[in-house]
Scaffold this motif. Structure first.
Motif, PDB file in Angstrom:
ATOM      1  N   ILE A 102      -2.781  10.455  12.068  1.00 52.56           N
ATOM      2  CA  ILE A 102      -2.382   9.625  10.926  1.00 52.56           C
ATOM      3  C   ILE A 102      -1.214  10.260  10.195  1.00 52.56           C
ATOM      4  CG2 ILE A 102      -3.119   8.817   8.650  1.00 52.56           C
ATOM      5  CD1 ILE A 102      -5.866   8.329   9.839  1.00 52.56           C
ATOM      6  N   GLU A 103      -1.272  11.575  10.007  1.00 48.08           N
ATOM      7  CA  GLU A 103      -0.192  12.268   9.317  1.00 48.08           C
ATOM      8  C   GLU A 103       1.120  12.163  10.100  1.00 48.08           C
ATOM      9  OE1 GLU A 103       0.157  16.691   7.540  1.00 48.08           O
ATOM     10  OE2 GLU A 103      -1.853  15.814   7.633  1.00 48.08           O
ATOM     11  N   VAL A 117       2.924   6.665   2.675  1.00 51.27           N
ATOM     12  CA  VAL A 117       2.141   7.793   2.163  1.00 51.27           C
ATOM     13  C   VAL A 117       0.801   7.318   1.605  1.00 51.27           C
ATOM     14  CG1 VAL A 117       2.107   9.567   0.366  1.00 51.27           C
ATOM     15  CG2 VAL A 117       4.150   9.230   1.726  1.00 51.27           C
ATOM     16  N   ILE A 118       0.803   6.197   0.900  1.00 50.05           N
ATOM     17  CA  ILE A 118      -0.452   5.666   0.356  1.00 50.05           C
ATOM     18  C   ILE A 118      -1.407   5.293   1.491  1.00 50.05           C
ATOM     19  CG2 ILE A 118      -1.460   3.691  -0.853  1.00 50.05           C
ATOM     20  CD1 ILE A 118       0.991   3.804  -2.710  1.00 50.05           C
ATOM     21  N   GLY A 119      -0.878   4.639   2.519  1.00 48.04           N
ATOM     22  CA  GLY A 119      -1.714   4.270   3.662  1.00 48.04           C
ATOM     23  C   GLY A 119      -2.289   5.480   4.375  1.00 48.04           C
ATOM     24  N   GLY A 132      -2.828   8.427   3.043  1.00 48.91           N
ATOM     25  CA  GLY A 132      -3.822   9.041   2.163  1.00 48.91           C
ATOM     26  C   GLY A 132      -5.158   8.320   2.219  1.00 48.91           C
ATOM     27  N   ILE A 133      -5.108   7.011   2.230  1.00 48.02           N
ATOM     28  CA  ILE A 133      -6.344   6.224   2.330  1.00 48.02           C
ATOM     29  C   ILE A 133      -7.023   6.470   3.676  1.00 48.02           C
ATOM     30  CG2 ILE A 133      -7.255   3.870   2.510  1.00 48.02           C
ATOM     31  CD1 ILE A 133      -5.137   3.077   0.403  1.00 48.02           C
ATOM     32  N   GLY A 134      -6.227   6.485   4.744  1.00 43.35           N
ATOM     33  CA  GLY A 134      -6.791   6.704   6.074  1.00 43.35           C
ATOM     34  C   GLY A 134      -7.429   8.069   6.231  1.00 43.35           C
ATOM     35  N   ILE A 135      -6.755   9.105   5.752  1.00 43.07           N
ATOM     36  CA  ILE A 135      -7.311  10.452   5.858  1.00 43.07           C
ATOM     37  C   ILE A 135      -8.541  10.589   4.967  1.00 43.07           C
ATOM     38  CG2 ILE A 135      -6.836  12.891   5.373  1.00 43.07           C
ATOM     39  CD1 ILE A 135      -3.974  12.378   6.354  1.00 43.07           C
TER      40      ILE A 135
END
Length: 82
Positions: free
Chosen positions: A67-68, A28-30, A32-35
């Protein structure tokens, strides 16, 4: 000896749950950073070329959806590993 076996089994199952929770959190952190990076780059691109808003927006939405989807897949795999 039986008590030791029971304690070891309980410890092993709790470590599995902790590992799944950490893996899901990292996914989830990854995501969030990507989006967030996609959104920031899209806003910068729109600021530079306002006439290409629709193309940039469509590319941003497709990238965020991919990404999601990958993050959701990672979360499902983490919890299936329990």
């Amino acid at each position: 000896m039986e008590v030791l076996n029971v304690l070891l089994q309980a410890a092993a199952t709790s470590f599995d749950a902790v590992g799944a929770a950490i893996g899901a959190g990292l996914a989830v952190i990854g995501a969030g950073i990507g989006i967030g990076k996609i959104g920031a780059s899209a806003m910068e691109a729109i600021g530079r070329q306002p006439e290409a808003v629709s193309d940039i927006r469509m590319s941003m939405i497709i990238g965020a959806a991919l990404i999601e989807g990958a993050a959701l897949f990672a979360i499902v795999i983490c919890f299936l590993a329990l």
